[in-house]
Design a protein around this motif. Structure first.
Motif, PDB file in Angstrom:
ATOM      1  N   HIS A 129       0.840  -1.191   0.000  1.00  0.00           N
ATOM      2  CA  HIS A 129       0.000   0.000   0.000  1.00  0.00           C
ATOM      3  C   HIS A 129       0.880   1.248   0.000  1.00  0.00           C
ATOM      4  O   HIS A 129       2.104   1.153   0.119  1.00  0.00           O
ATOM      5  CB  HIS A 129      -0.938   0.014   1.214  1.00  0.00           C
ATOM      6  CG  HIS A 129      -0.230   0.211   2.529  1.00  0.00           C
ATOM      7  ND1 HIS A 129       0.449  -0.799   3.176  1.00  0.00           N
ATOM      8  CD2 HIS A 129      -0.098   1.313   3.327  1.00  0.00           C
ATOM      9  CE1 HIS A 129       0.965  -0.343   4.311  1.00  0.00           C
ATOM     10  NE2 HIS A 129       0.633   0.940   4.417  1.00  0.00           N
ATOM     11  N   ALA A 130       0.235   2.396  -0.147  1.00  0.00           N
ATOM     12  CA  ALA A 130       0.953   3.668  -0.199  1.00  0.00           C
ATOM     13  C   ALA A 130       0.187   4.722   0.570  1.00  0.00           C
ATOM     14  O   ALA A 130      -1.048   4.691   0.646  1.00  0.00           O
ATOM     15  CB  ALA A 130       1.143   4.113  -1.644  1.00  0.00           C
TER      16      ALA A 130
ATOM     17  N   TYR B 210       4.804   1.105   0.772  1.00  0.00           N
ATOM     18  CA  TYR B 210       5.064   0.078   1.783  1.00  0.00           C
ATOM     19  C   TYR B 210       5.024  -1.308   1.149  1.00  0.00           C
ATOM     20  O   TYR B 210       4.100  -1.637   0.397  1.00  0.00           O
ATOM     21  CB  TYR B 210       4.022   0.155   2.898  1.00  0.00           C
ATOM     22  CG  TYR B 210       4.099   1.430   3.706  1.00  0.00           C
ATOM     23  CD1 TYR B 210       4.784   1.474   4.914  1.00  0.00           C
ATOM     24  CD2 TYR B 210       3.485   2.604   3.245  1.00  0.00           C
ATOM     25  CE1 TYR B 210       4.852   2.644   5.657  1.00  0.00           C
ATOM     26  CE2 TYR B 210       3.554   3.775   3.980  1.00  0.00           C
ATOM     27  CZ  TYR B 210       4.239   3.789   5.187  1.00  0.00           C
ATOM     28  OH  TYR B 210       4.321   4.957   5.914  1.00  0.00           O
ATOM     29  N   GLY B 211       6.026  -2.128   1.496  1.00  0.00           N
ATOM     30  CA  GLY B 211       6.046  -3.503   1.044  1.00  0.00           C
ATOM     31  C   GLY B 211       5.249  -4.401   1.957  1.00  0.00           C
ATOM     32  O   GLY B 211       4.820  -3.990   3.048  1.00  0.00           O
ATOM     33  N   PRO B 212       5.025  -5.656   1.561  1.00  0.00           N
ATOM     34  CA  PRO B 212       4.275  -6.602   2.400  1.00  0.00           C
ATOM     35  C   PRO B 212       4.909  -6.831   3.755  1.00  0.00           C
ATOM     36  O   PRO B 212       4.219  -7.174   4.720  1.00  0.00           O
ATOM     37  CB  PRO B 212       4.279  -7.890   1.567  1.00  0.00           C
ATOM     38  CG  PRO B 212       4.521  -7.438   0.162  1.00  0.00           C
ATOM     39  CD  PRO B 212       5.402  -6.237   0.267  1.00  0.00           C
ATOM     40  N   ASP B 213       6.234  -6.625   3.854  1.00  0.00           N
ATOM     41  CA  ASP B 213       6.941  -6.821   5.123  1.00  0.00           C
ATOM     42  C   ASP B 213       6.931  -5.572   5.993  1.00  0.00           C
ATOM     43  O   ASP B 213       7.516  -5.550   7.073  1.00  0.00           O
ATOM     44  CB  ASP B 213       8.378  -7.267   4.871  1.00  0.00           C
ATOM     45  CG  ASP B 213       9.181  -6.246   4.054  1.00  0.00           C
ATOM     46  OD1 ASP B 213       8.602  -5.217   3.638  1.00  0.00           O
ATOM     47  OD2 ASP B 213      10.381  -6.488   3.805  1.00  0.00           O
ATOM     48  N   GLY B 214       6.265  -4.511   5.533  1.00  0.00           N
ATOM     49  CA  GLY B 214       6.187  -3.275   6.296  1.00  0.00           C
ATOM     50  C   GLY B 214       7.297  -2.288   6.009  1.00  0.00           C
ATOM     51  O   GLY B 214       7.243  -1.147   6.471  1.00  0.00           O
ATOM     52  N   ARG B 215       8.313  -2.704   5.253  1.00  0.00           N
ATOM     53  CA  ARG B 215       9.388  -1.764   4.940  1.00  0.00           C
ATOM     54  C   ARG B 215       8.850  -0.670   4.038  1.00  0.00           C
ATOM     55  O   ARG B 215       8.056  -0.928   3.130  1.00  0.00           O
ATOM     56  CB  ARG B 215      10.552  -2.476   4.254  1.00  0.00           C
ATOM     57  CG  ARG B 215      11.752  -1.556   4.052  1.00  0.00           C
ATOM     58  CD  ARG B 215      12.895  -2.218   3.336  1.00  0.00           C
ATOM     59  NE  ARG B 215      13.976  -1.261   3.131  1.00  0.00           N
ATOM     60  CZ  ARG B 215      15.018  -1.455   2.338  1.00  0.00           C
ATOM     61  NH1 ARG B 215      15.123  -2.609   1.670  1.00  0.00           N
ATOM     62  NH2 ARG B 215      15.960  -0.532   2.205  1.00  0.00           N
TER      63      ARG B 215
ATOM     64  N   ALA C 255      -2.968   8.304  -1.609  1.00  0.00           N
ATOM     65  CA  ALA C 255      -4.096   8.117  -0.684  1.00  0.00           C
ATOM     66  C   ALA C 255      -4.458   9.391   0.076  1.00  0.00           C
ATOM     67  O   ALA C 255      -4.790   9.343   1.264  1.00  0.00           O
ATOM     68  CB  ALA C 255      -3.791   6.986   0.308  1.00  0.00           C
ATOM     69  N   HIS C 256      -4.426  10.523  -0.598  1.00  0.00           N
ATOM     70  CA  HIS C 256      -4.813  11.775   0.071  1.00  0.00           C
ATOM     71  C   HIS C 256      -6.300  11.713   0.410  1.00  0.00           C
ATOM     72  O   HIS C 256      -7.139  11.449  -0.464  1.00  0.00           O
ATOM     73  CB  HIS C 256      -4.532  12.980  -0.820  1.00  0.00           C
ATOM     74  CG  HIS C 256      -4.589  14.276  -0.077  1.00  0.00           C
ATOM     75  ND1 HIS C 256      -5.777  14.827   0.367  1.00  0.00           N
ATOM     76  CD2 HIS C 256      -3.599  15.122   0.331  1.00  0.00           C
ATOM     77  CE1 HIS C 256      -5.521  15.954   0.987  1.00  0.00           C
ATOM     78  NE2 HIS C 256      -4.207  16.158   0.985  1.00  0.00           N
ATOM     79  N   PRO C 257      -6.680  11.945   1.654  1.00  0.00           N
ATOM     80  CA  PRO C 257      -8.076  11.749   2.049  1.00  0.00           C
ATOM     81  C   PRO C 257      -9.063  12.618   1.284  1.00  0.00           C
ATOM     82  O   PRO C 257     -10.184  12.164   0.986  1.00  0.00           O
ATOM     83  CB  PRO C 257      -8.078  12.070   3.550  1.00  0.00           C
ATOM     84  CG  PRO C 257      -6.801  12.788   3.814  1.00  0.00           C
ATOM     85  CD  PRO C 257      -5.818  12.304   2.803  1.00  0.00           C
TER      86      PRO C 257
END
Length: 442
Positions: A21-22, A28-33, A50-52
């Motif tokens: 996600h971003a 962000y990678g699947p490992d959280g990095r 992902a600006h609200p």
């Protein structure tokens, strides 16, 4: 065994990263990095991921309706979007034609320019002249016109078209008699118009600041104004390709605002308009040209199915609102100095960096030959994603990286950007020196 990919898509020098996600400036990678998106995707995610406010506009309008042709249903939302776009770039009296991509919008601008000339009775004016280092989109026509050496079409596929004049950039204006180009180098454009046949030239198409083709070359002071004056004297329209540079990327609403009195007859916007949320582009056409076009009775060219939808309008207006809130649409003071300073300081004093250029939030860092791929790999290790550019020199060489973070990057994030870049270039310089010593010893 991994099955072969079925996807035909552009590739970059390094393998693609796993992605989950971003948010904001970060991926962000699947490992959280996490990695800083220091190139805003493809220099388009101008308000971050992902600006609200943009997500809210997207989901709200999607729930109401995504498609409505402005020719058959009341286009009040699209009309409001058109007014918002013209106000955003200080051209409130312009007319606007919407499209989906930068490539489509440039083609539309070309078609509109030709139509305006015909409306004026200039039936022979159809040629569009471009610079020998330029990029105007990925269609057959636009690639044939562009001076992007690595994307030039096969000679059989180029319609006999090609760039017509040299830009005023170091090493690119062949035959320049000056130590450094200045505004008088725009005379090259006048010569190109005359050689093409003045009565056959509809428009000159230029990037007010060169994009990823050459890594942010900027024209000398006064050049764009001189170019406009020359074109006006020859009855030729000016098209500014601000697909990449428009809406705050170079520190002002338009890159052309860096040069007073250089307004184009047609201006093309794209990347920052949809900001990576939706494909949206626009052509702005000056009032006098628009009136001539509309009074001619000729049909408007290239109006596509997905041009000017309510969903585009809602997302586009939300994006413009965010840009306005952060000051990116302010014509009185240029933004991005802290990012520019951070990039230049990161590159300072390292021989592996052979030059920096650009403005605002769009910087090119030219690197020593053979170091680009390693620079991209090291920057990833530092948590930084950059964008490569290469092949811009007249001999086909030249390489570097683009630094172009979202326009709402914070001071803390700018500090991270600067430190990660410095660490990248220092490690690259150290490895390059070690390699040179090893070769020398051998």
């Amino acid at each position: 065994m991994t099955p072969p990919s079925r996807l035909l898509a552009a590739r970059q020098p390094l393998p693609s990263l796993p992605f989950d996600h971003a948010e904001g400036c970060w991926l962000y990678g699947p490992d959280g990095r996490r990695f800083m998106d220091a190139s805003s995707g493809l220099i388009c995610v101008n308000v971050g991921h992902a600006h609200p406010a943009v997500l809210r506009a997207l989901t709200t309008q999607a729930g109401k309706g995504t498609f409505a042709s402005p020719g058959s249903l009341d286009p009040r939302l699209q009309e409001g979007f058109a007014r918002a776009v013209t106000a955003a770039v200080g051209r409130p009296e312009d007319r606007v034609a919407f499209a989906c991509t930068g490539t489509a919008a440039v083609e539309m601008a070309i078609a509109l320019a030709r139509s305006v000339q015909r409306a004026r009775g200039e039936k022979r004016r159809h040629k569009v002249l471009t610079a020998s280092l330029s990029y105007h989109g990925n269609s057959a026509l636009n690639l044939a016109l562009s001076g992007h050496r690595r994307r030039r079409p096969h000679p059989d596929d180029g319609f006999g078209l090609g760039p017509a004049f040299d830009p005023p950039y170091p090493g690119h204006h062949r035959g320049c008699r000056l130590d450094a180009c200045d505004a008088t180098c725009a005379a090259e454009v006048g010569t190109a118009i005359e050689e093409a046949g003045t009565d056959t030239v509809a428009a000159v198409l230029v990037e007010p600041v060169n994009g990823t083709t050459g890594g942010g070359y900027c024209p000398p002071d006064g050049y764009l104004r001189a170019l406009r004056d020359i074109c006006a004297a020859h009855g030729v329209l000016v098209i500014h390709d601000e697909v990449l540079t428009g809406l705050g990327r170079t520190g002002l609403p338009l890159a052309a605002h860096q040069c007073p009195a250089s307004d184009a007859d047609l201006t093309v916007l794209a990347k920052g308009l949809g900001a990576g949320y939706l494909p949206i582009s626009a052509v702005l056409i000056a009032p006098d040209a628009a009136e001539e076009l509309l009074s001619s009775g000729s049909p408007l060219p290239l109006m596509g199915t997905m041009s000017a939808t309510p969903l585009q309008a809602a997302v586009g207006m939300a994006t413009l609102s965010v840009l306005d809130d952060i000051g990116a649409l302010d014509r009185e003071s240029a933004r991005g100095a802290t990012v520019t300073d951070a990039v230049r300081e990161a590159a300072r004093g390292l021989p592996v960096v052979t030059g920096t250029r650009g403005r605002g939030y769009f910087l090119g860092v030219e690197l020593a030959p053979g170091t680009q791929r390693r620079a991209l790999a090291i920057s990833r290790e530092q948590g930084l994603l950059l964008y490569p550019f290469n092949g811009f020199q007249p001999d086909g060489g030249g390489e570097g990286v683009i630094v172009a973070p979202p326009l709402n990057i914070s001071d803390e994030e700018t500090a991270f950007l600067g430190s990660a870049l410095r660490a990248t270039f220092e490690q690259l310089a150290s490895e390059t020196t070690s390699t040179d010593r090893t070769r020398g010893a051998a």
